[in-house]
Design a protein around this motif. Structure first.
Motif, short mmCIF file in Angstrom:
data_model
loop_
_atom_site.label_atom_id
_atom_site.label_comp_id
_atom_site.label_asym_id
_atom_site.label_seq_id
_atom_site.Cartn_x
_atom_site.Cartn_y
_atom_site.Cartn_z
N ILE A 28 0.99 -1.20 -0.20
CA ILE A 28 -0.01 0.08 -0.07
C ILE A 28 1.11 1.39 -0.10
N ASP A 29 0.61 2.15 -0.89
CA ASP A 29 1.27 3.24 -1.07
C ASP A 29 1.11 4.48 0.05
N THR A 30 1.58 4.04 1.13
CA THR A 30 1.50 4.86 2.38
C THR A 30 2.53 4.86 3.29
N GLU A 33 4.15 7.66 9.21
CA GLU A 33 4.06 8.85 9.42
C GLU A 33 2.85 9.43 8.93
N TRP A 34 2.40 9.32 7.80
CA TRP A 34 1.18 9.80 7.19
C TRP A 34 0.01 9.20 8.20
N ILE A 35 -0.07 8.00 8.28
CA ILE A 35 -1.24 7.28 9.02
C ILE A 35 -1.24 7.99 10.48
N ASP A 37 0.25 10.63 11.93
CA ASP A 37 -0.07 11.98 12.00
C ASP A 37 -1.41 12.36 11.81
N ARG A 38 -2.02 11.83 10.76
CA ARG A 38 -3.56 12.11 10.31
C ARG A 38 -4.61 11.61 11.04
N THR A 39 -4.14 10.50 11.72
CA THR A 39 -5.31 9.67 12.42
C THR A 39 -5.10 9.07 13.79
N ARG A 153 -6.11 4.22 -0.81
CA ARG A 153 -5.11 4.45 0.56
C ARG A 153 -5.93 5.31 1.34
N GLY A 154 -6.68 6.14 1.01
CA GLY A 154 -7.23 7.13 1.98
C GLY A 154 -8.23 6.46 2.65
N THR A 155 -8.79 5.22 2.44
CA THR A 155 -9.77 4.73 3.35
C THR A 155 -9.06 3.11 3.81
N LEU A 158 -7.46 2.80 7.54
CA LEU A 158 -8.20 3.50 8.63
C LEU A 158 -9.02 2.51 9.49
N PHE A 159 -9.20 1.14 8.86
CA PHE A 159 -10.12 0.48 9.61
C PHE A 159 -9.41 -1.02 10.03
N GLY A 160 -10.02 -1.64 11.01
CA GLY A 160 -9.64 -2.92 11.42
C GLY A 160 -11.00 -3.78 11.97
N GLN A 209 -16.63 3.91 0.81
CA GLN A 209 -16.05 5.18 0.07
C GLN A 209 -16.32 6.18 1.10
N MET A 210 -15.38 7.22 1.09
CA MET A 210 -15.84 8.25 2.08
C MET A 210 -15.37 9.60 1.66
N ASP A 211 -16.15 10.66 2.08
CA ASP A 211 -15.49 12.03 1.88
C ASP A 211 -15.12 12.29 3.25
N GLN A 248 -14.04 5.25 17.87
CA GLN A 248 -12.74 5.46 17.66
C GLN A 248 -12.58 5.51 16.13
N ALA A 249 -12.44 6.56 15.57
CA ALA A 249 -12.19 6.81 14.17
C ALA A 249 -11.17 7.51 13.95
N ASN A 250 -10.71 8.41 14.50
CA ASN A 250 -9.65 9.33 14.31
C ASN A 250 -9.25 10.15 15.65
N1 ACO Z 1 -0.95 7.61 3.01
C1 ACO Z 1 -0.30 8.57 2.15
N2 ACO Z 1 -1.07 9.59 1.61
C2 ACO Z 1 -2.31 9.60 1.54
C3 ACO Z 1 -2.95 8.44 2.14
C4 ACO Z 1 -2.20 7.50 2.96
N3 ACO Z 1 -2.75 6.45 3.42
N4 ACO Z 1 -4.31 8.86 1.89
C5 ACO Z 1 -4.31 10.01 1.37
N5 ACO Z 1 -3.15 10.34 0.95
C6 ACO Z 1 -2.69 11.62 0.42
C7 ACO Z 1 -3.82 12.08 -0.81
O1 ACO Z 1 -3.36 11.28 -2.01
C8 ACO Z 1 -3.44 13.59 -0.82
O2 ACO Z 1 -2.39 13.66 -1.60
P1 ACO Z 1 -2.34 15.15 -2.66
O3 ACO Z 1 -2.32 15.99 -1.72
O4 ACO Z 1 -0.90 14.97 -3.16
O5 ACO Z 1 -3.26 14.80 -3.36
C9 ACO Z 1 -3.17 13.94 0.53
O6 ACO Z 1 -2.80 12.79 1.50
C10 ACO Z 1 -4.25 14.59 1.26
O7 ACO Z 1 -5.42 13.81 0.86
P2 ACO Z 1 -6.80 13.94 1.74
O8 ACO Z 1 -7.89 12.88 1.39
O9 ACO Z 1 -7.17 15.48 1.55
O10 ACO Z 1 -6.48 13.87 3.39
P3 ACO Z 1 -7.12 14.54 4.43
O11 ACO Z 1 -5.95 15.63 4.98
O12 ACO Z 1 -8.52 15.00 4.32
O13 ACO Z 1 -7.06 13.20 5.63
C11 ACO Z 1 -8.18 11.50 6.28
C12 ACO Z 1 -7.65 12.08 5.14
C13 ACO Z 1 -7.26 11.29 7.52
C14 ACO Z 1 -9.07 10.49 6.10
C15 ACO Z 1 -9.28 12.88 7.18
O14 ACO Z 1 -9.80 13.07 6.19
C16 ACO Z 1 -10.11 12.30 8.35
O15 ACO Z 1 -9.47 12.30 9.45
N6 ACO Z 1 -11.33 12.38 8.13
C17 ACO Z 1 -12.14 11.85 9.11
C18 ACO Z 1 -12.83 10.61 8.55
C19 ACO Z 1 -12.68 9.32 9.35
O16 ACO Z 1 -11.73 9.22 10.29
N7 ACO Z 1 -13.50 8.41 9.00
C20 ACO Z 1 -13.43 7.29 9.51
C21 ACO Z 1 -14.62 6.52 8.99
S1 ACO Z 1 -15.97 7.66 9.45
C22 ACO Z 1 -16.50 7.26 11.02
O17 ACO Z 1 -16.08 6.14 11.78
C23 ACO Z 1 -17.40 7.99 11.60
#
Ligand code: ACO
Length: 320
Positions: A28-30, A33-35, A37-39, A153-155, A158-160, A209-211, A248-250
């Motif tokens: 997976i292209d991730t 650090e990215w995962i 830091d963001r989650t 890779r954006g979704t 995140l899950f288990g 799929q998710m926004d 526990q989403a993030n």
């Molecule tokens: N690894 C590396 N890079 C990634 C990954 C990854 N896994 N996923 C996305 N990227 C890249 C994207 O391609 C994009 O790159 P670009 O700028 O070159 O185009 C960049 O990271 C930013 O992507 P975004 O999708 O805009 O990332 P965002 O900052 O929105 O973070 C995240 C994504 C962590 C999912 C965020 O939106 C978030 O925390 N959302 C909350 C939703 C959540 O946690 N949902 C869980 C399920 S819902 C629930 O349970 C209620």
């Protein structure tokens, strides 16, 4: 007056912990650090192909029953919250009831995605308080790994998978103090698995799929609003809350919610680093962790909160 009270908790995570680096090693292209830091996620668990939600639920249910000192035969209501049922039907609750060797309890599933457990617990509370049932087994169980698109890779990071369970019994003293359930189907498409079983195959996309940014903002708003609503309904100030056990989403959603409620993070139970997002299982799994490690003690005010696809959200305030 009849109240309902949690008398036992249980949890189960399948297999070995899978780290962020393990996902990279799987192609997976991730990056860790990215995962992280963001989650805040560092690990998650995945069920084997032989394991279904009812199998994970069985482990968690047995633990919860043992903690409550109850035999499976004493359970008269089984509710399983899941979005990843074993089959289209019968319900995962019926399959779990069978695996437990219980042949009489009412059994059904609840589908409210990541809010599923608080929906199921609220329903069980109403059954118990009505006097119709005395000993409910309420479970959140998921194999979300089955509905992840490993090319997204954006979704997929995140899950288990996992399961958590509680036994909820009739009691002369509360117990559950207040509950609130909400939904707004207008937001059905910001988090969904839009496929369906049709004509011997799958019609539509069978992957999550998710926004992400829309979900983030929505979750912070409704988790905060629901906490205020639950405390007001119980006639208690926010300062009376001992523990918040949110979905526990993030970690950043949890931090933002705690900040809005002026609640120190030390009073928020977080398992997202070790479990990832296990959808309907996440709240009962986190509750079980904090009960077993001794943080949540008898008499504590504990708030459980869920938010997820639908969009659905809600919570339960209880005296443990
Ligand atoms: N690894 C590396 N890079 C990634 C990954 C990854 N896994 N996923 C996305 N990227 C890249 C994207 O391609 C994009 O790159 P670009 O700028 O070159 O185009 C960049 O990271 C930013 O992507 P975004 O999708 O805009 O990332 P965002 O900052 O929105 O973070 C995240 C994504 C962590 C999912 C965020 O939106 C978030 O925390 N959302 C909350 C939703 C959540 O946690 N949902 C869980 C399920 S819902 C629930 O349970 C209620």
């Amino acid at each position: 007056m009849i109240f309902s009270r949690i008398t036992g908790t249980g949890g189960h995570l399948p297999g070995a912990a899978v780290s962020n680096d393990d996902l990279v090693a799987r192609g997976i292209d991730t990056s860790d650090e990215w995962i992280a830091d963001r989650t805040g996620i560092r690990f998650r668990h995945f069920a084997s192909v032989q394991e279904n939600s009812s199998d994970l639920a069985l482990h968690a249910a047995r633990q919860a029953l043992a903690a409550a000192g109850r035999d499976a035969a004493e359970v008269d209501l089984v509710i399983v919250a899941t979005s990843t049922p074993d089959q289209v039907f019968p319900s995962t609750a019926c399959l779990l009831q069978h695996k437990l060797g219980n042949r009489t309890a009412a059994a059904f599933d609840v589908q409210a995605v990541c809010s599923g457990f608080v929906y199921a617990l609220t329903i069980a509370d109403k059954f118990v308080r009505s006097g119709s049932h005395r000993c409910a087994l309420v479970v959140g169980a998921e194999v979300f790994s089955r509905i992840l698109d490993w090319n997204d890779r954006g979704t997929c990071v995140l899950f288990g998978d996992g399961a958590g369970a509680v036994v909820l019994e009739a009691s002369a003293a509360p117990g559950i103090l207040s509950s609130a359930l909400h939904a707004d189907g207008h937001y059905h498409d910001i988090l969904s698995v839009p496929g369906q079983v049709c004509g011997g195959g799958v019609s539509g996309k069978p992957f999550l799929q998710m926004d992400g940014q829309a979900v983030f903002k929505f979750a912070v708003r409704v988790l905060g609003d629901t906490a205020v609503e639950l405390m007001a309904a119980a006639g208690l100030p926010l300062s009376a809350l001992d523990w918040l056990v949110p979905h526990q989403a993030n970690i950043r959603i949890l931090q933002s919610t705690a900040k809005r409620l002026e609640l120190p993070m030390e009073r928020v139970v977080t398992t997202v680093a070790e479990h990832g997002n296990t959808s309907a299982a996440s709240v009962p799994l986190a509750l079980d962790v904090a009960v077993r490690d001794g943080r949540i003690k008898p008499g504590n005010h504990v708030m459980l909160e869920g938010v997820g696809g639908g969009f659905t959200w809600g919570g339960v305030l209880l005296r443990f």
